[in-house]
Design a protein around this motif. Structure first.
Motif, PDB file in Angstrom:
ATOM      1  N   ARG A  38      16.032 -64.853   2.053  1.00 46.96           N
ATOM      2  CA  ARG A  38      15.755 -65.725   3.443  1.00 46.96           C
ATOM      3  C   ARG A  38      14.454 -65.309   3.846  1.00 46.96           C
ATOM      4  O   ARG A  38      13.771 -64.180   3.552  1.00 46.96           O
ATOM      5  CB  ARG A  38      16.863 -65.369   4.448  1.00 46.96           C
ATOM      6  CG  ARG A  38      18.186 -66.019   4.009  1.00 46.96           C
ATOM      7  CD  ARG A  38      19.269 -65.619   5.283  1.00 46.96           C
ATOM      8  NE  ARG A  38      20.306 -66.220   5.026  1.00 46.96           N
ATOM      9  CZ  ARG A  38      21.481 -65.753   5.640  1.00 46.96           C
ATOM     10  NH1 ARG A  38      21.157 -65.032   6.636  1.00 46.96           N
ATOM     11  NH2 ARG A  38      22.449 -66.570   5.199  1.00 46.96           N
ATOM     12  N   LEU A  47      12.038 -65.396   6.951  1.00 46.00           N
ATOM     13  CA  LEU A  47      12.130 -65.276   8.529  1.00 46.00           C
ATOM     14  C   LEU A  47      10.541 -65.210   9.053  1.00 46.00           C
ATOM     15  O   LEU A  47       9.853 -64.397   8.574  1.00 46.00           O
ATOM     16  CB  LEU A  47      12.826 -64.054   9.064  1.00 46.00           C
ATOM     17  CG  LEU A  47      14.163 -63.735   8.299  1.00 46.00           C
ATOM     18  CD1 LEU A  47      14.765 -62.346   8.852  1.00 46.00           C
ATOM     19  CD2 LEU A  47      15.075 -64.752   8.506  1.00 46.00           C
ATOM     20  N   GLY A  58      11.284 -63.411  13.762  1.00 42.32           N
ATOM     21  CA  GLY A  58      12.749 -63.104  13.339  1.00 42.32           C
ATOM     22  C   GLY A  58      13.538 -64.482  12.993  1.00 42.32           C
ATOM     23  O   GLY A  58      14.749 -64.352  12.733  1.00 42.32           O
ATOM     24  N   GLU A  59      12.947 -65.394  13.444  1.00 41.99           N
ATOM     25  CA  GLU A  59      13.739 -66.822  13.114  1.00 41.99           C
ATOM     26  C   GLU A  59      13.992 -67.135  11.644  1.00 41.99           C
ATOM     27  O   GLU A  59      12.966 -67.154  10.869  1.00 41.99           O
ATOM     28  CB  GLU A  59      13.087 -67.942  13.889  1.00 41.99           C
ATOM     29  CG  GLU A  59      13.111 -67.890  15.435  1.00 41.99           C
ATOM     30  CD  GLU A  59      14.526 -67.990  16.015  1.00 41.99           C
ATOM     31  OE1 GLU A  59      15.187 -68.713  15.508  1.00 41.99           O
ATOM     32  OE2 GLU A  59      14.707 -66.900  16.627  1.00 41.99           O
ATOM     33  N   PHE A  60      14.912 -67.738  11.368  1.00 42.97           N
ATOM     34  CA  PHE A  60      15.296 -68.192   9.874  1.00 42.97           C
ATOM     35  C   PHE A  60      14.361 -69.425   9.655  1.00 42.97           C
ATOM     36  O   PHE A  60      14.182 -70.300  10.240  1.00 42.97           O
ATOM     37  CB  PHE A  60      16.791 -68.539   9.620  1.00 42.97           C
ATOM     38  CG  PHE A  60      17.033 -69.393   8.511  1.00 42.97           C
ATOM     39  CD1 PHE A  60      17.480 -68.376   7.269  1.00 42.97           C
ATOM     40  CD2 PHE A  60      17.007 -70.746   8.539  1.00 42.97           C
ATOM     41  CE1 PHE A  60      17.711 -69.120   6.175  1.00 42.97           C
ATOM     42  CE2 PHE A  60      17.388 -71.309   7.062  1.00 42.97           C
ATOM     43  CZ  PHE A  60      17.722 -70.611   6.082  1.00 42.97           C
ATOM     44  N   THR A  61      13.840 -69.344   8.480  1.00 41.12           N
ATOM     45  CA  THR A  61      12.798 -70.380   8.076  1.00 41.12           C
ATOM     46  C   THR A  61      13.163 -71.144   6.614  1.00 41.12           C
ATOM     47  O   THR A  61      13.137 -72.455   6.579  1.00 41.12           O
ATOM     48  CB  THR A  61      11.485 -70.068   7.890  1.00 41.12           C
ATOM     49  OG1 THR A  61      11.094 -69.321   9.011  1.00 41.12           O
ATOM     50  CG2 THR A  61      10.402 -70.927   7.721  1.00 41.12           C
ATOM     51  N   ASP A  76      15.625 -55.848   4.346  1.00 47.33           N
ATOM     52  CA  ASP A  76      14.311 -56.704   4.920  1.00 47.33           C
ATOM     53  C   ASP A  76      13.260 -56.020   4.358  1.00 47.33           C
ATOM     54  O   ASP A  76      13.059 -54.682   4.271  1.00 47.33           O
ATOM     55  CB  ASP A  76      14.632 -56.584   6.557  1.00 47.33           C
ATOM     56  CG  ASP A  76      15.439 -57.516   6.976  1.00 47.33           C
ATOM     57  OD1 ASP A  76      16.117 -58.110   6.408  1.00 47.33           O
ATOM     58  OD2 ASP A  76      15.581 -57.479   8.467  1.00 47.33           O
TER      59      ASP A  76
END
Length: 102
Positions: free
Chosen positions: A43, A45, A49-52, A85
């Motif tokens: 993923r 981010l 920290g927002e999902f892209t 991460d």
């Protein structure tokens, strides 16, 4: 071959159609004990920290994102509840290499 969000196959080599002069690429490999991990979720981010975006690693454990210049986080989710991460900086004209050992 499994693909996420209609993403192209995740292979170690950039497609010939990619013009690095106009792209910022984040590419990496997920391994466990030195062995590539296929079918893990990678993923992307943004700096808040927002999902892209999300892709599934290919047979070679490879994932790839095309991103805007800046600071990003790659979050890898794999079988067994593993979550790792990794911070990465994307810059136009470069491939930011990320190696994720789980």
């Amino acid at each position: 071959m499994t693909q996420g969000c209609a993403a192209p196959a995740q292979t170690a080599h950039l497609p010939a159609t990619v013009d690095l002069a106009n792209e910022a690429v984040i590419q990496g490999t997920v391994t466990r004990g030195g062995v590539p991990v296929p079918n893990a979720y990678a993923r992307l981010l943004d700096s808040s920290g927002e999902f892209t975006a999300e892709v599934v690693t290919g047979e070679e454990g490879v994932f790839r994102f095309f991103a805007a210049d800046g600071e990003w986080t790659v979050r890898v989710l794999a079988a067994g509840g593993v979550s790792v991460d990794t911070a990465v900086t994307a810059k136009t004209g470069e491939v930011a290499a990320v190696e994720v050992a789980i």
